[in-house]
Design a protein around this motif. Structure first.
Motif, PDB file in Angstrom:
ATOM      1  N   ASP A 190       0.845  -1.191   0.000  1.00  0.00           N
ATOM      2  CA  ASP A 190       0.000   0.000   0.000  1.00  0.00           C
ATOM      3  C   ASP A 190       0.884   1.245   0.000  1.00  0.00           C
ATOM      4  O   ASP A 190       1.490   1.609   1.010  1.00  0.00           O
ATOM      5  N   HIS A 191       0.941   1.943  -1.129  1.00  0.00           N
ATOM      6  CA  HIS A 191       1.776   3.138  -1.262  1.00  0.00           C
ATOM      7  C   HIS A 191       1.342   4.235  -0.285  1.00  0.00           C
ATOM      8  O   HIS A 191       2.179   4.878   0.344  1.00  0.00           O
ATOM      9  N   TRP A 192       0.051   4.445  -0.158  1.00  0.00           N
ATOM     10  CA  TRP A 192      -0.420   5.538   0.694  1.00  0.00           C
ATOM     11  C   TRP A 192      -0.202   5.236   2.170  1.00  0.00           C
ATOM     12  O   TRP A 192       0.014   6.136   2.975  1.00  0.00           O
ATOM     13  N   GLU A 233       4.570   2.662  -6.570  1.00  0.00           N
ATOM     14  CA  GLU A 233       4.253   4.085  -6.490  1.00  0.00           C
ATOM     15  C   GLU A 233       2.846   4.355  -7.030  1.00  0.00           C
ATOM     16  O   GLU A 233       2.373   3.678  -7.931  1.00  0.00           O
ATOM     17  N   LYS A 234       2.204   5.362  -6.455  1.00  0.00           N
ATOM     18  CA  LYS A 234       0.894   5.799  -6.940  1.00  0.00           C
ATOM     19  C   LYS A 234       0.887   7.312  -7.019  1.00  0.00           C
ATOM     20  O   LYS A 234       1.726   7.981  -6.422  1.00  0.00           O
ATOM     21  N   THR A 235      -0.077   7.863  -7.740  1.00  0.00           N
ATOM     22  CA  THR A 235      -0.162   9.317  -7.905  1.00  0.00           C
ATOM     23  C   THR A 235      -1.525   9.816  -7.450  1.00  0.00           C
ATOM     24  O   THR A 235      -2.470   9.037  -7.281  1.00  0.00           O
ATOM     25  N   THR A 236      -1.613  11.117  -7.255  1.00  0.00           N
ATOM     26  CA  THR A 236      -2.890  11.740  -6.910  1.00  0.00           C
ATOM     27  C   THR A 236      -3.568  12.242  -8.176  1.00  0.00           C
ATOM     28  O   THR A 236      -2.947  12.387  -9.230  1.00  0.00           O
ATOM     29  N   ARG A 237      -4.872  12.491  -8.088  1.00  0.00           N
ATOM     30  CA  ARG A 237      -5.606  13.090  -9.196  1.00  0.00           C
ATOM     31  C   ARG A 237      -6.512  14.174  -8.635  1.00  0.00           C
ATOM     32  O   ARG A 237      -6.761  14.226  -7.428  1.00  0.00           O
ATOM     33  N   ARG A 256      -6.384  10.652  -3.780  1.00  0.00           N
ATOM     34  CA  ARG A 256      -5.315   9.675  -3.949  1.00  0.00           C
ATOM     35  C   ARG A 256      -5.704   8.633  -4.990  1.00  0.00           C
ATOM     36  O   ARG A 256      -6.802   8.085  -4.946  1.00  0.00           O
ATOM     37  N   GLY A 257      -4.784   8.403  -5.922  1.00  0.00           N
ATOM     38  CA  GLY A 257      -5.075   7.451  -6.988  1.00  0.00           C
ATOM     39  C   GLY A 257      -4.954   6.001  -6.540  1.00  0.00           C
ATOM     40  O   GLY A 257      -4.412   5.716  -5.496  1.00  0.00           O
TER      41      GLY A 257
END
Length: 250
Positions: A184-186, A229-233, A249-250
């Motif tokens: 879980d990246h977040w 890794e993950k990105t936000t939108r 959070r993506g």
């Protein structure tokens, strides 16, 4: 990187306070540094002044008296300089030896780390990590005992992190002190936010559902690699009857 002359002895001392005695090789460099510094300090002691020597100087011996004084002063300063250079070299060798033992030291510190981490875990539900200490202590002996236990255990965990930082040339982060993030990246981002708080919030890490574990740099890198890794939108939302842009959070 901080010079070895300022990190070697304090690092060995910090590790010793945690029960990690220096190896014979490290102790050799430690003893040598102490001896060299003693020699330099002795040479720094104020030499005889001109006033102390002038009564023994005659017209005939004046030239030789000056030359002798110059030789003594130059030798004393050279000894101080050489001793200082040797201290630097010995500290560098000693610190290199400590770093070479880094992964072994981590393994030897794990029982102490695990014991303190277990104390935090056992008492974690007694109060919230961001709760005011005065409010916790006012709830009675049981709450006060839990607060004290977490505080003392956190002090031990912080001491371990401080002692290990010079070994690898980097400050420990959340990746260095948890077992996993379940991919879980977040959760990893939130864990780092907790770890960056003053004195590192071990209580918050546990309440995030993380298992505390002391990792070597290689294990730390493996943990990072296992967490994608993950990105936000940005999304449009309604707030109090108005449209607004919210980060999601993506």
């Amino acid at each position: 990187m901080i010079p070895a002359t300022t990190t070697f002895a304090p690092t060995v001392s910090s590790l010793a306070a945690l029960g990690i005695k220096p190896s014979k090789t490290v102790q050799h460099w430690l003893d040598l540094v102490a001896k060299l510094r003693d020699i330099a300090e002795q040479d720094r002691q104020t030499p005889a002044t001109i006033e102390d020597e002038i009564d023994s100087v005659s017209v005939e011996s004046a030239d030789e008296a000056i030359a002798a004084r110059v030789r003594r002063d130059m030798e004393r300063q050279n000894r101080i300089n050489i001793a200082g250079q040797m201290v630097e070299a010995a500290c560098s060798r000693g610190m290199a030896e400590v770093r070479a033992e880094g992964d072994d030291i981590v393994g030897r510190l794990r029982p102490t780390f695990d014991k303190a981490a277990d104390i935090v875990r056992t008492n974690a539900e007694a109060f919230d990590p961001d709760e005011d200490p005065a409010a916790v202590l006012s709830r009675g002996a049981q709450a006060a005992a839990a607060w004290t236990a977490i505080r003392d255990a956190s002090d031990t965990l912080n001491a371990i992190c401080r002692a290990l930082a010079p070994l690898y040339g980097l400050q420990p982060d959340a990746d260095a002190v948890v077992s996993n993030y379940d991919g879980d990246h977040w959760k990893r981002v939130d864990a780092q936010a907790a770890f960056d708080w003053p004195n590192n919030d071990w209580h918050a890490l546990v309440r995030f559902g993380l298992t505390l574990r002391l990792n070597t740099p290689l294990e730390r890198l493996q943990l990072i690699a296992a967490t994608p890794e993950k990105t936000t939108r940005h999304e449009t939302v309604m707030h109090a009857g108005f449209r607004a842009i919210a980060t999601v959070r993506g």
